[in-house]
Design a protein around this motif. Structure first.
Motif, mmCIF file in Angstrom:
data_model
loop_
_atom_site.group_PDB
_atom_site.id
_atom_site.type_symbol
_atom_site.label_atom_id
_atom_site.label_comp_id
_atom_site.label_asym_id
_atom_site.label_seq_id
_atom_site.Cartn_x
_atom_site.Cartn_y
_atom_site.Cartn_z
ATOM 1 N N LYS A 275 1.005 -0.926 -0.291
ATOM 2 C CA LYS A 275 0.013 -0.087 0.246
ATOM 3 C C LYS A 275 0.945 0.890 0.401
ATOM 4 C CE LYS A 275 -3.652 -0.179 2.550
ATOM 5 N NZ LYS A 275 -4.069 -0.256 3.830
ATOM 6 N N VAL A 276 1.993 1.133 0.838
ATOM 7 C CA VAL A 276 3.025 1.997 1.305
ATOM 8 C C VAL A 276 3.365 2.817 -0.236
ATOM 9 C CG1 VAL A 276 5.042 3.273 1.817
ATOM 10 C CG2 VAL A 276 2.993 2.377 3.422
ATOM 11 N N ARG A 277 3.822 2.032 -1.018
ATOM 12 C CA ARG A 277 4.863 1.299 -2.369
ATOM 13 C C ARG A 277 3.781 1.878 -3.399
ATOM 14 N NH1 ARG A 277 7.644 -3.214 -0.924
ATOM 15 N NH2 ARG A 277 6.199 -4.744 -2.173
ATOM 16 N N GLU A 278 2.491 1.618 -3.370
ATOM 17 C CA GLU A 278 1.605 2.592 -4.201
ATOM 18 C C GLU A 278 1.459 3.985 -4.368
ATOM 19 O OE1 GLU A 278 -1.737 0.177 -3.590
ATOM 20 O OE2 GLU A 278 -1.649 -1.642 -4.981
ATOM 21 N N ARG A 279 1.573 4.485 -3.173
ATOM 22 C CA ARG A 279 1.879 5.647 -2.874
ATOM 23 C C ARG A 279 2.721 6.308 -3.151
ATOM 24 N NH1 ARG A 279 -1.783 7.044 2.709
ATOM 25 N NH2 ARG A 279 -1.315 9.049 1.651
ATOM 26 N N GLN A 280 4.008 6.088 -3.330
ATOM 27 C CA GLN A 280 5.162 6.251 -3.329
ATOM 28 C C GLN A 280 5.745 6.622 -2.222
ATOM 29 O OE1 GLN A 280 6.140 5.843 -6.779
ATOM 30 N NE2 GLN A 280 4.064 5.502 -7.182
ATOM 31 N N GLY A 281 5.771 6.097 -1.461
ATOM 32 C CA GLY A 281 5.795 6.387 -0.107
ATOM 33 C C GLY A 281 7.167 5.513 -0.096
ATOM 34 N N VAL A 308 -1.673 1.543 14.382
ATOM 35 C CA VAL A 308 -0.626 2.421 14.868
ATOM 36 C C VAL A 308 -0.306 2.702 13.163
ATOM 37 C CG1 VAL A 308 1.650 4.168 15.963
ATOM 38 C CG2 VAL A 308 0.124 2.082 17.259
ATOM 39 N N ILE A 309 0.444 1.274 12.384
ATOM 40 C CA ILE A 309 1.240 1.850 11.460
ATOM 41 C C ILE A 309 0.088 2.541 10.642
ATOM 42 C CG2 ILE A 309 2.539 0.745 9.587
ATOM 43 C CD1 ILE A 309 3.768 -0.919 11.670
ATOM 44 N N ASP A 310 -1.138 1.704 10.965
ATOM 45 C CA ASP A 310 -2.410 1.989 9.361
ATOM 46 C C ASP A 310 -2.480 4.004 10.077
ATOM 47 O OD1 ASP A 310 -5.121 1.683 8.089
ATOM 48 O OD2 ASP A 310 -5.902 2.202 9.702
ATOM 49 N N ASN A 311 -2.711 4.593 11.214
ATOM 50 C CA ASN A 311 -3.317 5.647 11.731
ATOM 51 C C ASN A 311 -2.043 6.267 11.052
ATOM 52 O OD1 ASN A 311 -5.017 5.167 12.668
ATOM 53 N ND2 ASN A 311 -4.111 5.638 14.198
ATOM 54 N N ALA A 312 -0.720 5.799 10.936
ATOM 55 C CA ALA A 312 0.536 7.192 10.276
ATOM 56 C C ALA A 312 0.508 7.052 8.651
ATOM 57 C CB ALA A 312 1.864 6.136 10.060
ATOM 58 N N GLU A 313 0.189 5.054 8.381
ATOM 59 C CA GLU A 313 -0.557 5.939 6.455
ATOM 60 C C GLU A 313 -1.527 6.261 5.802
ATOM 61 O OE1 GLU A 313 -1.443 4.737 3.188
ATOM 62 O OE2 GLU A 313 -3.113 3.902 4.693
ATOM 63 N N LYS A 314 -2.579 6.927 6.924
ATOM 64 C CA LYS A 314 -3.516 7.420 6.920
ATOM 65 C C LYS A 314 -3.326 8.320 7.226
ATOM 66 C CE LYS A 314 -6.727 5.230 9.307
ATOM 67 N NZ LYS A 314 -8.118 5.070 10.042
ATOM 68 N N TYR A 315 -2.915 9.138 7.648
ATOM 69 C CA TYR A 315 -2.697 10.942 8.113
ATOM 70 C C TYR A 315 -2.022 10.977 7.106
ATOM 71 C CZ TYR A 315 -6.554 10.429 10.990
ATOM 72 O OH TYR A 315 -7.748 10.159 11.654
ATOM 73 N N HIS A 321 5.857 8.663 4.632
ATOM 74 C CA HIS A 321 7.083 8.188 4.618
ATOM 75 C C HIS A 321 6.963 8.605 6.626
ATOM 76 C CE1 HIS A 321 9.214 8.745 1.161
ATOM 77 N NE2 HIS A 321 8.004 10.611 1.995
ATOM 78 N N ILE A 322 7.029 6.626 6.678
ATOM 79 C CA ILE A 322 7.162 6.225 8.132
ATOM 80 C C ILE A 322 8.496 5.088 8.863
ATOM 81 C CG2 ILE A 322 6.129 5.007 8.901
ATOM 82 C CD1 ILE A 322 3.481 5.071 7.275
ATOM 83 N N LEU A 323 8.419 5.588 10.161
ATOM 84 C CA LEU A 323 9.762 4.793 9.843
ATOM 85 C C LEU A 323 8.969 4.507 11.850
ATOM 86 C CD1 LEU A 323 13.423 4.358 11.004
ATOM 87 C CD2 LEU A 323 13.011 6.159 12.270
ATOM 88 N N VAL A 324 9.684 2.819 11.627
ATOM 89 C CA VAL A 324 9.241 2.046 13.171
ATOM 90 C C VAL A 324 10.301 1.981 13.377
ATOM 91 C CG1 VAL A 324 8.327 0.391 14.078
ATOM 92 C CG2 VAL A 324 7.002 1.246 11.589
ATOM 93 N N ARG A 325 11.053 2.751 14.536
ATOM 94 C CA ARG A 325 12.236 2.178 15.467
ATOM 95 C C ARG A 325 12.172 1.672 16.542
ATOM 96 N NH1 ARG A 325 14.569 7.649 16.218
ATOM 97 N NH2 ARG A 325 13.080 7.787 17.712
#
Length: 407
Positions: A275-281, A308-315, A321-325
């Motif tokens: 999903k993230v790649r489809e949005r060029q992220g 939490v990751i779903d919120n980061a992608e939706k918002y 551009h999401i980082l999980v650390r």
């Protein structure tokens, strides 16, 4: 709040307030007794002064709570006696109504009676006059003694009223709590029934779609079948979110087992990579924690981190551009989910963990959803003895920090 805990709170609160009321009434009664004895003592001193000024060896007897008899067996001037009593009571600040009765010592018949109001101004003593100078006795009756003594206990009355108000407020609060609990249960029952009703047709659609997918060889038609299955899966996930959010208070106790939190995060991220790649992220994982073993419920934590990751992608309205650390934090491990999305305004940060709360822009919600994701995450983290923090700036992104104890 569970019914057992609520009953315990009500019972404990009732016992405590009842105990306080019993103690308050006990000490109020004690204070009243002390004030009454003080009143009687003051009255007897005043009567002794008057009796000694008109007779020798006079005897003072308390016949009842508010009736005092003085045996003088001496000639008395009725008007002079009345004036002496008023002066003695005024000198001792006894501002109380009383009735004076003068009796013939021979046959105890009333020969003089007078009612004196406490508010009556003390006048100059009138000329001594009496129809009879025979031997007499006199008595003083206080018809308003009880109310007079109680009025002296103003502090105790005030504290008793405050305690009664507290009991009334406690009863009102409990009634309101029970009413809100009933409404919450009705709401949860409605949501659960509705979502369960939805799950049956969703499952049937999925089964029918999978059958079509295998039986229709036409590639053009397969595209539409795939869209059908994908949207059906999205609908199923939304129903699961509503179910999980509506049943937070009744969530089962977590089944703890040793797990690798890095592997858990990888499983969560895998579902979002496409999903993230489809949005060029980009969705990047940065595991800095040296020891990633925790005790937790895999299903609950998987769903929480996914939310939490779903919120980061939706918002992230542009390219996400999401980082999980992860990183070590003493005997805890910290999981950070960082995005560069719309962020959260300061006035909304304290509310984002509330059920059904959603940040809106004007009257339009920026992202569709139910407002259940972060409330569920917070609940899951808390039942794992962890804590969650949120750092965010409007239009600059959000960082959600989940801190869990290591195994």
């Amino acid at each position: 709040m569970k019914a057992k805990h609520l009953r315990g709170i009500i019972l404990l609160g009732t016992v405590v307030l009842t105990g306080l009321l019993v103690i308050q009434l006990y000490w109020f009664n004690k204070a009243f007794d002390v004030a009454e004895r003080q009143f009687d003592h003051t009255v007897q001193i005043a009567l002794r002064k008057v009796a000694d000024s008109v007779a020798k060896d006079a005897e003072i007897r308390k016949m009842s709570s508010n009736f005092f008899f003085v045996a003088t067996n001496s000639p008395l001037n009725d008007v002079q006696l009345d004036s002496l009593l008023r002066k003695e009571f005024s000198r001792r600040s006894l501002s109380i109504d009383y009735e004076l009765g003068v009796y013939d010592a021979a046959d105890d018949t009333l020969v003089y009676g007078h009612y004196v109001e406490a508010t009556r101004r003390l006048e100059a003593e009138k000329a001594a006059y009496s129809r009879s100078m025979a031997e007499k006795n006199f008595a003083v009756y206080f018809p308003k003694k009880q109310s007079y003594v109680v009025a002296r206990l103003d502090v105790w009355i005030f504290s008793t009223i405050i305690l009664l108000l507290m009991m009334g407020f406690f009863a009102y609060a409990i009634a309101s709590l029970l009413r809100e609990r009933k409404f919450a249960e009705l709401k949860n029952d409605f949501i659960n029934n509705m979502t369960h009703e939805f799950k049956t047709p969703v499952t049937n659609i999925r089964i029918a779609g999978e059958i079509l997918q295998h039986k229709i060889p036409d590639a053009a038609t397969q595209v539409y079948v795939n869209i059908l299955l994908r949207e059906n899966e999205r609908l199923r996930q939304k129903i699961d979110q509503v179910l999980s959010g509506a049943s937070l208070e009744y969530m089962r106790r977590p089944v703890l087992e040793a797990m690798d939190v890095h592997r858990l995060i990888e499983d969560c991220a895998e579902a979002f990579q496409l999903k993230v790649r489809e949005r060029q992220g980009t969705l990047r994982l940065d595991f800095l924690a040296s020891q990633a073993s925790i005790l937790g419920d895999k299903d609950l934590l998987l769903q929480a981190i996914t939310n939490v990751i779903d919120n980061a992608e939706k918002y992230s309205l542009e390219c996400p551009h999401i980082l999980v650390r992860t990183r070590d934090l003493g005997d805890h491990i910290e999981i950070d989910v960082i995005d560069h999305g719309v962020g959260i305004a300061p006035q909304h940060r304290a509310k984002v963990f509330e059920k059904f709360f959603r940040v809106s822009s004007g009257n339009i919600h920026t992202v569709k959803g139910f407002g259940l994701g972060l409330s569920f995450v917070k609940h899951v983290v808390q039942v794992h003895r962890g804590r969650i923090q949120l750092l965010s700036e409007l239009n600059r992104g959000t960082e959600v920090q989940i801190i869990l104890p290591k195994a």
